[in-house]
Design a protein around this motif. Structure first.
Motif, PDB file in Angstrom:
ATOM      1  N   ASN A   1       0.795  -1.211   0.000  1.00  0.00           N
ATOM      2  CA  ASN A   1       0.000   0.000   0.000  1.00  0.00           C
ATOM      3  C   ASN A   1       0.837   1.274   0.000  1.00  0.00           C
ATOM      4  O   ASN A   1       0.311   2.361   0.170  1.00  0.00           O
ATOM      5  CB  ASN A   1      -0.960   0.030   1.185  1.00  0.00           C
ATOM      6  CG  ASN A   1      -0.224  -0.018   2.508  1.00  0.00           C
ATOM      7  OD1 ASN A   1       1.000  -0.149   2.535  1.00  0.00           O
ATOM      8  ND2 ASN A   1      -0.952   0.073   3.616  1.00  0.00           N
TER       9      ASN A   1
ATOM     10  N   LYS B   1      -0.095   4.032  -2.755  1.00  0.00           N
ATOM     11  CA  LYS B   1      -1.135   5.013  -2.431  1.00  0.00           C
ATOM     12  C   LYS B   1      -0.585   6.104  -1.512  1.00  0.00           C
ATOM     13  O   LYS B   1      -0.960   7.273  -1.625  1.00  0.00           O
ATOM     14  CB  LYS B   1      -2.324   4.313  -1.766  1.00  0.00           C
ATOM     15  CG  LYS B   1      -3.064   3.354  -2.690  1.00  0.00           C
ATOM     16  CD  LYS B   1      -4.220   2.690  -1.967  1.00  0.00           C
ATOM     17  CE  LYS B   1      -4.952   1.723  -2.892  1.00  0.00           C
ATOM     18  NZ  LYS B   1      -6.075   1.032  -2.204  1.00  0.00           N
ATOM     19  N   PHE B   2       0.307   5.720  -0.617  1.00  0.00           N
ATOM     20  CA  PHE B   2       0.880   6.714   0.296  1.00  0.00           C
ATOM     21  C   PHE B   2       1.747   7.705  -0.474  1.00  0.00           C
ATOM     22  O   PHE B   2       1.762   8.897  -0.155  1.00  0.00           O
ATOM     23  CB  PHE B   2       1.698   6.011   1.380  1.00  0.00           C
ATOM     24  CG  PHE B   2       2.166   6.941   2.466  1.00  0.00           C
ATOM     25  CD1 PHE B   2       1.263   7.534   3.332  1.00  0.00           C
ATOM     26  CD2 PHE B   2       3.510   7.235   2.620  1.00  0.00           C
ATOM     27  CE1 PHE B   2       1.690   8.390   4.336  1.00  0.00           C
ATOM     28  CE2 PHE B   2       3.952   8.085   3.605  1.00  0.00           C
ATOM     29  CZ  PHE B   2       3.035   8.672   4.478  1.00  0.00           C
TER      30      PHE B   2
ATOM     31  N   ILE C   1      -0.475  10.179  -1.896  1.00  0.00           N
ATOM     32  CA  ILE C   1      -0.919  11.123  -0.869  1.00  0.00           C
ATOM     33  C   ILE C   1       0.118  12.219  -0.684  1.00  0.00           C
ATOM     34  O   ILE C   1      -0.201  13.417  -0.653  1.00  0.00           O
ATOM     35  CB  ILE C   1      -1.171  10.383   0.457  1.00  0.00           C
ATOM     36  CG1 ILE C   1      -2.373   9.454   0.335  1.00  0.00           C
ATOM     37  CG2 ILE C   1      -1.387  11.378   1.600  1.00  0.00           C
ATOM     38  CD1 ILE C   1      -2.593   8.564   1.537  1.00  0.00           C
TER      39      ILE C   1
ATOM     40  N   ALA D   1      -8.191   2.998   3.398  1.00  0.00           N
ATOM     41  CA  ALA D   1      -7.221   4.088   3.425  1.00  0.00           C
ATOM     42  C   ALA D   1      -7.471   5.110   2.320  1.00  0.00           C
ATOM     43  O   ALA D   1      -7.289   6.314   2.522  1.00  0.00           O
ATOM     44  CB  ALA D   1      -5.800   3.529   3.296  1.00  0.00           C
ATOM     45  N   SER D   2      -7.900   4.655   1.150  1.00  0.00           N
ATOM     46  CA  SER D   2      -8.132   5.582   0.039  1.00  0.00           C
ATOM     47  C   SER D   2      -9.222   6.587   0.360  1.00  0.00           C
ATOM     48  O   SER D   2      -9.099   7.780   0.048  1.00  0.00           O
ATOM     49  CB  SER D   2      -8.480   4.795  -1.225  1.00  0.00           C
ATOM     50  OG  SER D   2      -9.630   3.989  -1.018  1.00  0.00           O
TER      51      SER D   2
ATOM     52  N   ALA E   1      -7.913   9.079   2.935  1.00  0.00           N
ATOM     53  CA  ALA E   1      -7.010  10.050   2.322  1.00  0.00           C
ATOM     54  C   ALA E   1      -7.786  11.151   1.605  1.00  0.00           C
ATOM     55  O   ALA E   1      -7.429  12.335   1.678  1.00  0.00           O
ATOM     56  CB  ALA E   1      -6.075   9.344   1.346  1.00  0.00           C
TER      57      ALA E   1
ATOM     58  N   LEU F   1      -2.719   7.280   8.484  1.00  0.00           N
ATOM     59  CA  LEU F   1      -2.354   6.781   7.155  1.00  0.00           C
ATOM     60  C   LEU F   1      -0.874   6.430   7.082  1.00  0.00           C
ATOM     61  O   LEU F   1      -0.491   5.452   6.434  1.00  0.00           O
ATOM     62  CB  LEU F   1      -2.704   7.832   6.103  1.00  0.00           C
ATOM     63  CG  LEU F   1      -4.197   8.076   5.885  1.00  0.00           C
ATOM     64  CD1 LEU F   1      -4.412   9.248   4.936  1.00  0.00           C
ATOM     65  CD2 LEU F   1      -4.884   6.820   5.342  1.00  0.00           C
TER      66      LEU F   1
ATOM     67  N   SER G   1      -0.408   3.102   8.692  1.00  0.00           N
ATOM     68  CA  SER G   1      -0.921   2.031   7.846  1.00  0.00           C
ATOM     69  C   SER G   1       0.000   1.731   6.674  1.00  0.00           C
ATOM     70  O   SER G   1       0.065   0.591   6.208  1.00  0.00           O
ATOM     71  CB  SER G   1      -2.315   2.424   7.319  1.00  0.00           C
ATOM     72  OG  SER G   1      -2.847   1.417   6.491  1.00  0.00           O
TER      73      SER G   1
ATOM     74  N   THR H   1       0.528  -2.413   8.942  1.00  0.00           N
ATOM     75  CA  THR H   1      -0.719  -2.534   8.198  1.00  0.00           C
ATOM     76  C   THR H   1      -1.597  -3.595   8.840  1.00  0.00           C
ATOM     77  O   THR H   1      -1.150  -4.349   9.706  1.00  0.00           O
ATOM     78  CB  THR H   1      -0.446  -2.928   6.735  1.00  0.00           C
ATOM     79  OG1 THR H   1       0.189  -4.207   6.719  1.00  0.00           O
ATOM     80  CG2 THR H   1       0.444  -1.916   6.064  1.00  0.00           C
TER      81      THR H   1
ATOM     82  N   VAL I   1      -8.270  -0.033   7.500  1.00  0.00           N
ATOM     83  CA  VAL I   1      -7.467   0.757   8.436  1.00  0.00           C
ATOM     84  C   VAL I   1      -7.722   0.264   9.854  1.00  0.00           C
ATOM     85  O   VAL I   1      -8.852   0.333  10.346  1.00  0.00           O
ATOM     86  CB  VAL I   1      -7.804   2.261   8.316  1.00  0.00           C
ATOM     87  CG1 VAL I   1      -6.989   3.063   9.323  1.00  0.00           C
ATOM     88  CG2 VAL I   1      -7.524   2.756   6.901  1.00  0.00           C
TER      89      VAL I   1
END
Length: 366
Positions: free
Chosen positions: A48, A51-52, A55, A159-160, A163, A183, A186, A191, A197
């Motif tokens: 993941n 995705k971070f 962000i 999480a998406s 965010a 976040l 995670s 995780t 989450v």
């Protein structure tokens, strides 16, 4: 339209043994990955960080200032969307939680991991407030609030969605800060096995506002030890610990042939998914992982002295005005900026000479 772009639903695995995606989960199952795992074993690692990274790239100036105020400003340099899972598997197998060492082949010393490595790798705060990880979170008010905002039941928070709501706080206020920490945990610290989450830090982020005073480095080490112990006892379960840290720390501390990114603080700066995959392939060509030269820890004062030469207190590389590669042409330079560029070039030249010497020592076993 959300500033957080959607990522690809399917991602090609890096293991030669093939991958499969568990339905309803973002976990990746790696099968029979050569010397990374024993035959028949499965390793599941949460993927993941992509995705971070999105962000971090979506933050505005005020939000970046809020992240910096909390002590996590160096994370802006983080750009590792995914890790090479075969190398990660080998690191987990060779990690000794009692000594907190990564066992290396040969008769040389092993790679010891401690709080300072977390600080140097990610730039996490290493404050005076020690916190402990606990499984049961009694105060879940913030998660209940988040669930209400995103419109789902509390156990089903993704999480998406979190965010997207966090980025709406364009001022980078108290709500933004706490959600960002959830976040961050995670993505880089711990995780959940189910893909939703499941924060373990609620018991202290609710009561503390000076987040930079927390010893996040010590907390990450404690999570690494606990999650590795659980993974070792249950080999078919998801490894939920800070594997991105373990990989990024390893590739910087173990010098292998060449250093593709400048040696700087934080050490993760410059590393990408692609460079980590190339490092994995280079080590595989040697027949096994762990071969190389154990480098000393990076001295932050080296970056600090260079930064002090800049007009703004930061070098151009650190402030984002210049690419991470050091300038080659340093002619016709004057003033503080010119001095800073010359200093960068000299430091880079010394690093190249140092790395070249290590290549010769390593190659000819001198």
């Amino acid at each position: 339209m959300s500033r957080l772009k959607r990522t690809a639903a399917n991602h090609v695995g890096e293991s030669s043994g093939g991958t499969k995606r568990n339905k309803g989960s973002t976990a990746i199952v790696v099968r029979n990955s050569g010397d990374a795992t024993d035959e028949g074993e499965k390793l599941i690692i949460k993927r993941n960080t992509r995705k971070f990274v999105k962000i971090l790239q979506s933050l505005n100036e005020k939000q970046i200032a809020a992240v910096t105020e909390m002590g996590f400003g160096e994370l802006i340099h983080y750009n590792v969307a995914a890790i090479p899972r075969e190398l990660a598997s080998w690191l987990l197998k060779n990690f000794d939680p009692i000594k907190c060492n990564i066992a290396l082949p040969g008769s040389g010393p092993d790679l010891h991991i401690d709080e300072s490595d977390v600080e140097l790798t990610f730039g996490f705060p290493r404050g005076d407030i020690k916190v402990e990880r606990i499984d049961r979170q009694d105060d879940i008010s913030i998660m209940s609030k988040i669930a209400g905002v995103v419109g789902v039941e509390r156990p089903n928070v993704k999480a998406s969605k979190v965010a997207e709501e966090m980025l709406k706080d364009i001022e980078g206020g108290a709500w933004f800060k706490k959600v960002f920490l959830i976040l961050l945990e995670s993505a880089l610290i711990e995780t959940s096995a189910c893909g939703y989450v499941r924060p373990k830090i609620l018991h202290f982020i609710e009561d503390i506002t000076d987040f930079h005073r927390i010893n996040w480095c010590g907390y990450m080490i404690s999570v690494l030890l606990k999650t590795h112990r659980h993974w070792k006892e249950h080999k078919t379960t998801t490894f939920s610990g800070p594997i991105a840290f373990l990989v990024c720390c390893y590739v910087d501390r173990i010098f292998h042939g060449q250093r593709p990114v400048p040696h700087c603080y934080p050490m993760v700066e410059g590393w990408t998914e692609g460079l980590l995959k190339k490092r994995q392939e280079a080590e595989k060509q040697d027949g096994s992982y762990g071969k190389g030269y154990l480098d000393e820890q990076f001295d932050k004062r080296q970056d600090k002295s260079r930064a002090e030469l800049g007009d703004s207190g930061l070098s151009e590389r650190q402030s984002g005005k210049q690419p991470i590669d050091y300038p080659i042409n340093t002619t016709h330079l004057s003033g503080k900026n010119g001095t800073m560029k010359v200093a960068d070039a000299v430091i880079n030249l010394l690093q190249v000479l140092k790395d070249t010497l290590r290549i010769l020592l390593w190659k000819y076993e001198l």
